[in-house]
Motif scaffolding. Structure first.
Motif, PDB file in Angstrom:
ATOM      1  N   CYS A  87       0.632  -0.858   0.178  1.00 57.16           N
ATOM      2  CA  CYS A  87       0.556   0.140   0.078  1.00 57.16           C
ATOM      3  C   CYS A  87       0.770   1.721  -0.462  1.00 57.16           C
ATOM      4  O   CYS A  87       0.033   2.443  -0.171  1.00 57.16           O
ATOM      5  CB  CYS A  87      -1.042   0.203   1.111  1.00 57.16           C
ATOM      6  N   GLN A  88       2.065   1.290   0.323  1.00 57.45           N
ATOM      7  CA  GLN A  88       3.118   2.390   0.051  1.00 57.45           C
ATOM      8  C   GLN A  88       3.790   1.912  -1.103  1.00 57.45           C
ATOM      9  O   GLN A  88       4.772   3.770  -1.328  1.00 57.45           O
ATOM     10  CB  GLN A  88       4.129   1.728   1.650  1.00 57.45           C
ATOM     11  N   CYS A  89       3.916   1.409  -2.116  1.00 57.59           N
ATOM     12  CA  CYS A  89       4.542   1.060  -2.955  1.00 57.59           C
ATOM     13  C   CYS A  89       4.881   2.076  -4.197  1.00 57.59           C
ATOM     14  O   CYS A  89       3.166   2.019  -4.740  1.00 57.59           O
ATOM     15  CB  CYS A  89       5.102   0.260  -3.071  1.00 57.59           C
ATOM     16  N   ILE A  90       4.829   3.006  -4.789  1.00 57.20           N
ATOM     17  CA  ILE A  90       3.800   3.630  -5.660  1.00 57.20           C
ATOM     18  C   ILE A  90       5.576   2.886  -6.432  1.00 57.20           C
ATOM     19  O   ILE A  90       6.676   3.215  -7.326  1.00 57.20           O
ATOM     20  CB  ILE A  90       4.644   4.988  -5.038  1.00 57.20           C
ATOM     21  N   VAL A  91       4.706   3.144  -8.050  1.00 53.12           N
ATOM     22  CA  VAL A  91       5.335   2.384  -9.419  1.00 53.12           C
ATOM     23  C   VAL A  91       6.516   2.922 -10.147  1.00 53.12           C
ATOM     24  O   VAL A  91       5.540   4.171  -9.953  1.00 53.12           O
ATOM     25  CB  VAL A  91       4.416   1.497 -10.300  1.00 53.12           C
ATOM     26  N   ALA A  92       7.664   2.447 -10.158  1.00 50.55           N
ATOM     27  CA  ALA A  92       8.097   3.188 -10.675  1.00 50.55           C
ATOM     28  C   ALA A  92       8.744   3.079 -12.051  1.00 50.55           C
ATOM     29  O   ALA A  92       7.897   2.703 -12.633  1.00 50.55           O
ATOM     30  CB  ALA A  92       9.663   4.252 -10.270  1.00 50.55           C
ATOM     31  N   ASP A  93       9.475   3.411 -12.459  1.00 49.73           N
ATOM     32  CA  ASP A  93       9.635   3.155 -14.586  1.00 49.73           C
ATOM     33  C   ASP A  93      10.705   1.715 -14.333  1.00 49.73           C
ATOM     34  O   ASP A  93      10.908   1.522 -15.424  1.00 49.73           O
ATOM     35  CB  ASP A  93      11.061   3.919 -15.413  1.00 49.73           C
ATOM     36  N   GLU A  94      10.796   1.059 -13.430  1.00 47.81           N
ATOM     37  CA  GLU A  94      11.532  -0.678 -13.513  1.00 47.81           C
ATOM     38  C   GLU A  94      10.329  -1.419 -13.131  1.00 47.81           C
ATOM     39  O   GLU A  94       9.619  -1.371 -12.300  1.00 47.81           O
ATOM     40  CB  GLU A  94      12.559  -0.410 -12.246  1.00 47.81           C
ATOM     41  N   ASN A  95      10.337  -2.861 -14.138  1.00 48.52           N
ATOM     42  CA  ASN A  95       9.655  -3.793 -14.569  1.00 48.52           C
ATOM     43  C   ASN A  95       9.762  -4.345 -12.578  1.00 48.52           C
ATOM     44  O   ASN A  95      10.957  -3.920 -11.600  1.00 48.52           O
ATOM     45  CB  ASN A  95       9.501  -4.676 -14.730  1.00 48.52           C
ATOM     46  N   LEU A  96       8.189  -5.080 -12.133  1.00 42.57           N
ATOM     47  CA  LEU A  96       8.798  -5.497 -10.814  1.00 42.57           C
ATOM     48  C   LEU A  96       8.343  -7.044 -10.530  1.00 42.57           C
ATOM     49  O   LEU A  96       7.310  -7.105 -11.836  1.00 42.57           O
ATOM     50  CB  LEU A  96       7.128  -5.417  -9.538  1.00 42.57           C
ATOM     51  N   THR A  97       8.945  -7.696 -10.204  1.00 40.33           N
ATOM     52  CA  THR A  97       9.200  -8.946  -9.266  1.00 40.33           C
ATOM     53  C   THR A  97       8.497  -9.244  -8.033  1.00 40.33           C
ATOM     54  O   THR A  97       9.156  -8.873  -7.103  1.00 40.33           O
ATOM     55  CB  THR A  97       9.450  -9.771  -9.877  1.00 40.33           C
ATOM     56  N   ILE A  98       7.186  -9.343  -7.741  1.00 38.46           N
ATOM     57  CA  ILE A  98       6.931  -9.776  -6.027  1.00 38.46           C
ATOM     58  C   ILE A  98       7.062 -11.124  -6.014  1.00 38.46           C
ATOM     59  O   ILE A  98       5.592 -11.125  -6.134  1.00 38.46           O
ATOM     60  CB  ILE A  98       5.972  -8.722  -5.925  1.00 38.46           C
ATOM     61  N   HIS A  99       6.406 -11.277  -4.680  1.00 33.97           N
ATOM     62  CA  HIS A  99       5.610 -12.419  -3.805  1.00 33.97           C
ATOM     63  C   HIS A  99       5.555 -11.961  -2.479  1.00 33.97           C
ATOM     64  O   HIS A  99       5.723 -11.217  -1.591  1.00 33.97           O
ATOM     65  CB  HIS A  99       7.650 -13.358  -3.568  1.00 33.97           C
ATOM     66  N   ILE A 100       4.200 -12.624  -2.855  1.00 34.95           N
ATOM     67  CA  ILE A 100       3.585 -12.175  -1.608  1.00 34.95           C
ATOM     68  C   ILE A 100       3.477 -13.667  -0.436  1.00 34.95           C
ATOM     69  O   ILE A 100       3.214 -14.678  -0.594  1.00 34.95           O
ATOM     70  CB  ILE A 100       1.872 -12.610  -2.133  1.00 34.95           C
ATOM     71  N   PRO A 101       3.642 -13.529   0.785  1.00 38.05           N
ATOM     72  CA  PRO A 101       4.175 -14.384   1.469  1.00 38.05           C
ATOM     73  C   PRO A 101       2.677 -15.226   2.381  1.00 38.05           C
ATOM     74  O   PRO A 101       2.090 -14.189   1.843  1.00 38.05           O
ATOM     75  CB  PRO A 101       4.319 -13.490   3.326  1.00 38.05           C
ATOM     76  N   LYS A 102       3.102 -16.264   2.862  1.00 36.98           N
ATOM     77  CA  LYS A 102       2.366 -17.558   2.487  1.00 36.98           C
ATOM     78  C   LYS A 102       1.287 -16.768   3.510  1.00 36.98           C
ATOM     79  O   LYS A 102      -0.617 -17.155   3.851  1.00 36.98           O
ATOM     80  CB  LYS A 102       3.016 -18.750   2.913  1.00 36.98           C
ATOM     81  N   TYR A 103       2.004 -16.401   4.825  1.00 35.79           N
ATOM     82  CA  TYR A 103       0.971 -16.108   5.554  1.00 35.79           C
ATOM     83  C   TYR A 103       0.770 -14.555   5.791  1.00 35.79           C
ATOM     84  O   TYR A 103       1.153 -13.599   5.688  1.00 35.79           O
ATOM     85  CB  TYR A 103       1.058 -16.554   6.943  1.00 35.79           C
TER      86      TYR A 103
END
Length: 112
Positions: A87-103
């Protein structure tokens, strides 16, 4: 456009997802608009850690977190050096890969 790759998560997106967001978009809101329903129990007010993600690629393109976010992340399940509150991340000019923790530390789903 920035490509955000979401690695598979057993509940939220079992197959993973790839979405296109605009530079300046909020990561959590952008993911929700594309059907990736990450929890956010505090309505993005920076009061919980339910929207915790780990940025596997593109971490350095994001603005630095403030002290409040850093303090909250200390309580997050599965904390890693590249953890952020989506909720605090503003997308910049670089591609992102994210992992959502299991819990999360949330004991009940908020059905957002």
């Amino acid at each position: 456009m920035v490509t955000v790759t979401v690695l598979p998560h057993h509940e939220i997106c079992p197959e993973g997802a790839t979405v296109e967001l605009n530079e300046g978009d909020n990561l959590l809101e952008g993911l929700h608009e594309h059907g990736v329903k990450i929890e956010h129990a505090c309505d993005m007010s920076k009061a919980c850690t339910t929207c915790h993600v780990v940025i596997r690629q593109g971490f350095d393109s994001l603005e630095e977190m403030d002290d409040i976010e850093a303090d909250l992340l200390d309580r997050a399940w599965g904390l890693e050096p590249n953890s952020r509150l989506s909720c605090q991340c503003i997308v910049a000019d670089e591609n992102l890969t994210i992992h959502i923790p299991k819990y999360t530390l949330n004991h009940a789903k908020e059905n957002h």
